[in-house]
Write a protein that holds these residues in place. Structure first.
Motif, PDB file in Angstrom:
ATOM      1  N   ILE A  36       9.409   0.432 -11.827  1.00  0.00           N
ATOM      2  CA  ILE A  36       8.963  -0.817 -12.444  1.00  0.00           C
ATOM      3  C   ILE A  36       7.601  -1.236 -11.894  1.00  0.00           C
ATOM      4  N   GLY A  37       7.436  -1.135 -10.565  1.00  0.00           N
ATOM      5  CA  GLY A  37       6.205  -1.581  -9.919  1.00  0.00           C
ATOM      6  C   GLY A  37       4.980  -0.783 -10.327  1.00  0.00           C
ATOM      7  N   LEU A  38       5.110   0.539 -10.418  1.00  0.00           N
ATOM      8  CA  LEU A  38       3.965   1.373 -10.783  1.00  0.00           C
ATOM      9  C   LEU A  38       3.593   1.175 -12.254  1.00  0.00           C
ATOM     10  N   GLN A  39       4.597   1.030 -13.116  1.00  0.00           N
ATOM     11  CA  GLN A  39       4.293   0.782 -14.527  1.00  0.00           C
ATOM     12  C   GLN A  39       3.586  -0.560 -14.704  1.00  0.00           C
ATOM     13  N   SER A  40       4.046  -1.579 -13.987  1.00  0.00           N
ATOM     14  CA  SER A  40       3.398  -2.892 -14.062  1.00  0.00           C
ATOM     15  C   SER A  40       1.984  -2.833 -13.515  1.00  0.00           C
ATOM     16  N   ALA A  41       1.784  -2.050 -12.453  1.00  0.00           N
ATOM     17  CA  ALA A  41       0.457  -1.944 -11.842  1.00  0.00           C
ATOM     18  C   ALA A  41      -0.551  -1.331 -12.807  1.00  0.00           C
ATOM     19  N   LEU A  42      -0.111  -0.335 -13.566  1.00  0.00           N
ATOM     20  CA  LEU A  42      -0.998   0.259 -14.571  1.00  0.00           C
ATOM     21  C   LEU A  42      -1.483  -0.811 -15.551  1.00  0.00           C
ATOM     22  N   LYS A  43      -0.560  -1.616 -16.046  1.00  0.00           N
ATOM     23  CA  LYS A  43      -0.915  -2.671 -16.999  1.00  0.00           C
ATOM     24  C   LYS A  43      -1.775  -3.740 -16.338  1.00  0.00           C
ATOM     25  N   ASN A  44      -1.420  -4.118 -15.107  1.00  0.00           N
ATOM     26  CA  ASN A  44      -2.173  -5.162 -14.412  1.00  0.00           C
ATOM     27  C   ASN A  44      -3.611  -4.746 -14.152  1.00  0.00           C
ATOM     28  N   ASN A  45      -3.817  -3.506 -13.706  1.00  0.00           N
ATOM     29  CA  ASN A  45      -5.179  -3.043 -13.419  1.00  0.00           C
ATOM     30  C   ASN A  45      -6.030  -3.012 -14.682  1.00  0.00           C
ATOM     31  N   ASN A  46      -5.447  -2.600 -15.795  1.00  0.00           N
ATOM     32  CA  ASN A  46      -6.183  -2.595 -17.061  1.00  0.00           C
ATOM     33  C   ASN A  46      -6.530  -4.015 -17.496  1.00  0.00           C
ATOM     34  N   LEU A  47      -5.590  -4.930 -17.312  1.00  0.00           N
ATOM     35  CA  LEU A  47      -5.827  -6.321 -17.691  1.00  0.00           C
ATOM     36  C   LEU A  47      -6.896  -6.953 -16.811  1.00  0.00           C
ATOM     37  N   LEU A  48      -6.851  -6.676 -15.510  1.00  0.00           N
ATOM     38  CA  LEU A  48      -7.851  -7.219 -14.587  1.00  0.00           C
ATOM     39  C   LEU A  48      -9.244  -6.697 -14.919  1.00  0.00           C
ATOM     40  N   LEU A  49      -9.330  -5.418 -15.236  1.00  0.00           N
ATOM     41  CA  LEU A  49     -10.624  -4.838 -15.596  1.00  0.00           C
ATOM     42  C   LEU A  49     -11.176  -5.513 -16.850  1.00  0.00           C
ATOM     43  N   HIS A  50     -10.306  -5.743 -17.820  1.00  0.00           N
ATOM     44  CA  HIS A  50     -10.728  -6.419 -19.052  1.00  0.00           C
ATOM     45  C   HIS A  50     -11.250  -7.823 -18.741  1.00  0.00           C
ATOM     46  N   LYS A  51     -10.560  -8.534 -17.868  1.00  0.00           N
ATOM     47  CA  LYS A  51     -10.992  -9.895 -17.518  1.00  0.00           C
ATOM     48  C   LYS A  51     -12.324  -9.892 -16.779  1.00  0.00           C
ATOM     49  N   LEU A  52     -12.504  -8.923 -15.866  1.00  0.00           N
ATOM     50  CA  LEU A  52     -13.728  -8.879 -15.074  1.00  0.00           C
ATOM     51  C   LEU A  52     -14.945  -8.467 -15.894  1.00  0.00           C
ATOM     52  N   ASN A  53     -14.716  -7.870 -17.039  1.00  0.00           N
ATOM     53  CA  ASN A  53     -15.835  -7.481 -17.899  1.00  0.00           C
ATOM     54  C   ASN A  53     -16.353  -8.649 -18.738  1.00  0.00           C
ATOM     55  N   LYS A  54     -15.681  -9.781 -18.644  1.00  0.00           N
ATOM     56  CA  LYS A  54     -16.142 -10.976 -19.342  1.00  0.00           C
ATOM     57  C   LYS A  54     -17.213 -11.686 -18.509  1.00  0.00           C
ATOM     58  N   VAL A  55     -17.826 -12.687 -19.099  1.00  0.00           N
ATOM     59  CA  VAL A  55     -18.871 -13.466 -18.425  1.00  0.00           C
ATOM     60  C   VAL A  55     -18.428 -14.916 -18.377  1.00  0.00           C
ATOM     61  N   THR A  56     -18.656 -15.562 -17.254  1.00  0.00           N
ATOM     62  CA  THR A  56     -18.347 -16.990 -17.141  1.00  0.00           C
ATOM     63  C   THR A  56     -19.585 -17.752 -16.682  1.00  0.00           C
ATOM     64  N   ASN A  57     -19.793 -18.912 -17.278  1.00  0.00           N
ATOM     65  CA  ASN A  57     -20.875 -19.813 -16.863  1.00  0.00           C
ATOM     66  C   ASN A  57     -20.308 -21.024 -16.144  1.00  0.00           C
ATOM     67  N   LEU A  58     -19.065 -20.895 -15.722  1.00  0.00           N
ATOM     68  CA  LEU A  58     -18.362 -22.024 -15.105  1.00  0.00           C
ATOM     69  C   LEU A  58     -18.874 -22.326 -13.694  1.00  0.00           C
ATOM     70  N   VAL A  59     -19.335 -21.285 -12.988  1.00  0.00           N
ATOM     71  CA  VAL A  59     -19.668 -21.420 -11.561  1.00  0.00           C
ATOM     72  C   VAL A  59     -21.185 -21.449 -11.361  1.00  0.00           C
ATOM     73  N   LYS A  60     -21.652 -22.424 -10.602  1.00  0.00           N
ATOM     74  CA  LYS A  60     -23.080 -22.584 -10.336  1.00  0.00           C
ATOM     75  C   LYS A  60     -23.323 -22.779  -8.844  1.00  0.00           C
ATOM     76  N   VAL A  61     -24.504 -22.360  -8.392  1.00  0.00           N
ATOM     77  CA  VAL A  61     -24.941 -22.679  -7.038  1.00  0.00           C
ATOM     78  C   VAL A  61     -25.491 -24.101  -7.033  1.00  0.00           C
ATOM     79  N   ASP A  62     -25.156 -24.856  -6.021  1.00  0.00           N
ATOM     80  CA  ASP A  62     -25.650 -26.222  -5.886  1.00  0.00           C
ATOM     81  C   ASP A  62     -27.185 -26.216  -5.905  1.00  0.00           C
ATOM     82  N   PRO A  63     -27.809 -26.874  -6.888  1.00  0.00           N
ATOM     83  CA  PRO A  63     -29.282 -26.888  -6.946  1.00  0.00           C
ATOM     84  C   PRO A  63     -29.924 -27.589  -5.752  1.00  0.00           C
ATOM     85  N   LYS A  64     -29.136 -28.384  -5.021  1.00  0.00           N
ATOM     86  CA  LYS A  64     -29.674 -29.059  -3.843  1.00  0.00           C
ATOM     87  C   LYS A  64     -29.755 -28.129  -2.624  1.00  0.00           C
ATOM     88  N   CYS A  65     -29.116 -26.964  -2.731  1.00  0.00           N
ATOM     89  CA  CYS A  65     -29.212 -25.977  -1.644  1.00  0.00           C
ATOM     90  C   CYS A  65     -30.489 -25.161  -1.865  1.00  0.00           C
TER      91      CYS A  65
END
Length: 448
Positions: free
Chosen positions: A112-141
């Motif tokens: 069960i664990g190895l089969q889930s890991a295959l799916k999880n790794n594929n899902l994580l890779l898909h998520k990491l290939n997206k772009v987010t503009n949610l996070v910014k560096v403090d302009p005061k720094c």
């Protein structure tokens, strides 16, 4: 959503014991990370007092002297029996010092664990290939060449990745700052201190710091392994990559809101954590590549699919530890790296700790167990099972490094990094049979 088989098991156990799935009291059922052969994989207290917040108060007053299981009119056999209807089940349960220790059906859990890991790794890779503009560096720094600002930049990129893998997509920006701020949408980045003075480091620039770690890596290669690297272009490129990775890991392995103390010299050994992780990444990459080459030249048959491999052959304790403690724990790890409930806390240091523990177990397993065996029919099934396990482990390791924004050891660098390890592998391959013949395959076959 990531599949978290261990959390599902814990949820089922809560429901069976107290009739509710209560993660507020999640610490009552403990997942173990060590000594699994003796203490089992999970445990829970067998005292009524520990569970009193989840029990009927009236009945509790008249039965406070009972054990928890007796109070709910159950015993360990009942727990084992009930678990047979869950995806992961218990095969043994013991009581010691007022705790119930549970031993999972490893064959079922591994599958069960190895089969889930295959799916999880594929899902994580898909998520990491997206772009987010949610996070910014403090302009005061103010952007400068300081090591503290370098840490701020590293943390910002990792926070972006953690938002992606945790599906955080809210209207307001998350600000990463090195300035104290009461805003509940800010992530504070601690100062970089000189470990000798205990003061904020302002004399050494970020560029000088990276160069320092690169020099440290060069010394390790030259003095420990007798490798001449200073004049080889590819070696210099690889050392540069390794030094930058060491710096990133060092900046991230401490809780981000706290200060990080750094040894700004080549004798502090601060690079060893990242070097050891990437070293074992190279081991995995090379082993998998060698297996594939053996398939290509006809020495090995094709690797069967995971669903057609006998995973019951994975009986080694380190194999169980690799799968249960690490591969199956990724979903929980990812979830725990972010807390947005009333605070704004990101914890990349948990991934650093996770990777350090994972490669430590793999390293001891690698040194003790021969993975690539002779191509004899009776040896192939267990080799296939192990190769599948290590492919998933390798993908898990690289996925965690990607979240940390640290490049894994790519194919172009693997041969150079493995050259450092040549003496280690030669020593391992020097074992011979009683007839004097070297154990297959010869050491040279491990290098492309």
């Amino acid at each position: 959503m990531l599949q978290d088989d261990i959390s599902v098991f814990i949820s089922n156990l809560y429901k069976y014991l107290v009739g509710k799935d209560d993660y507020v009291h999640g610490l009552l059922i403990k997942k173990h990370s060590g000594n699994l052969v003796n203490l089992g994989d999970l445990s829970f207290p067998n005292t009524v007092k520990s569970w009193q917040e989840l029990l009927n108060a009236e009945e509790l007053q008249n039965n406070s002297d009972k054990t928890f299981l007796k109070f709910i009119d159950k015993n360990v056999s009942d727990v084992i029996q009930a678990s047979q209807n869950w995806e992961m089940s218990v095969v043994k349960a013991t009581e010691l010092n007022n705790r119930i220790y549970l031993f999972l059906d490893r064959t079922k859990a591994i599958s069960i664990g190895l089969q889930s890991a295959l799916k999880n790794n594929n899902l994580l890779l898909h998520k990491l290939n997206k772009v987010t503009n949610l996070v910014k560096v403090d302009p005061k720094c103010v952007e400068d060449s300081s090591v503290t600002y370098l840490r701020l930049k590293y943390l910002t990129e990792v926070v972006k990745n953690l938002c992606l893998v945790n599906d955080i997509d809210e209207d307001h920006n998350i600000i990463v700052t090195s300035r104290h701020n009461d805003n509940d949408r800010t992530v504070f980045c601690g100062t970089v201190l000189n470990s000798k003075t205990g003061l904020k480091e302002n004399l050494i620039t970020a560029e000088e710091y990276i160069k320092l770690r690169q020099d440290e890596m060069t010394l390790i290669a030259q003095h420990k392994y007798g490798v001449r690297v200073s004049t080889d272009v590819k070696w210099r490129e690889f050392i540069a990559h390794l030094g930058e990775s060491a710096v990133a890991f060092e900046m991230l392995q401490t809780r981000s809101s706290g200060p990080v103390k750094v040894h700004f010299d080549a004798s502090g050994g601060s690079s060893k954590g990242a070097a050891f992780i990437l070293y074992n990444c190279a081991r995995l990459e090379t082993m998998i590549r060698t297996f594939n080459e053996r398939v290509a030249d006809g020495s090995y048959p094709d690797l069967p699919s995971l669903y057609n491999v006998d995973l019951s052959l994975l009986t080694d304790e380190d194999e169980w530890s690799i799968i249960f403690t690490y591969i199956m724990a990724v979903a929980s790890l990812i979830r725990n790296t972010v807390d947005m409930n009333g605070v704004c806390e990101f914890r990349p240091h948990l991934i650093c700790n996770f990777l350090s523990g994972m490669v430590k177990v793999f390293s001891q397993y690698y040194r003790r167990v021969r993975i690539l065996t002779e191509p004899r029919k009776h040896l192939l099934p267990i080799m296939f099972a192990r190769i599948h396990m290590l492919i998933i482990l390798n993908d898990t390791l690289k996925m965690c490094l990607k979240i940390l924004n640290i490049k894994s050891v790519s194919q172009m660098y693997t041969v150079f990094y493995c050259a450092i390890a040549r003496s280690d592998w030669l020593a391992e391959d020097s074992r011979v049979r009683p007839n004097g013949r070297r154990v297959w395959p010869p050491a040279a076959s491990r290098f492309a």
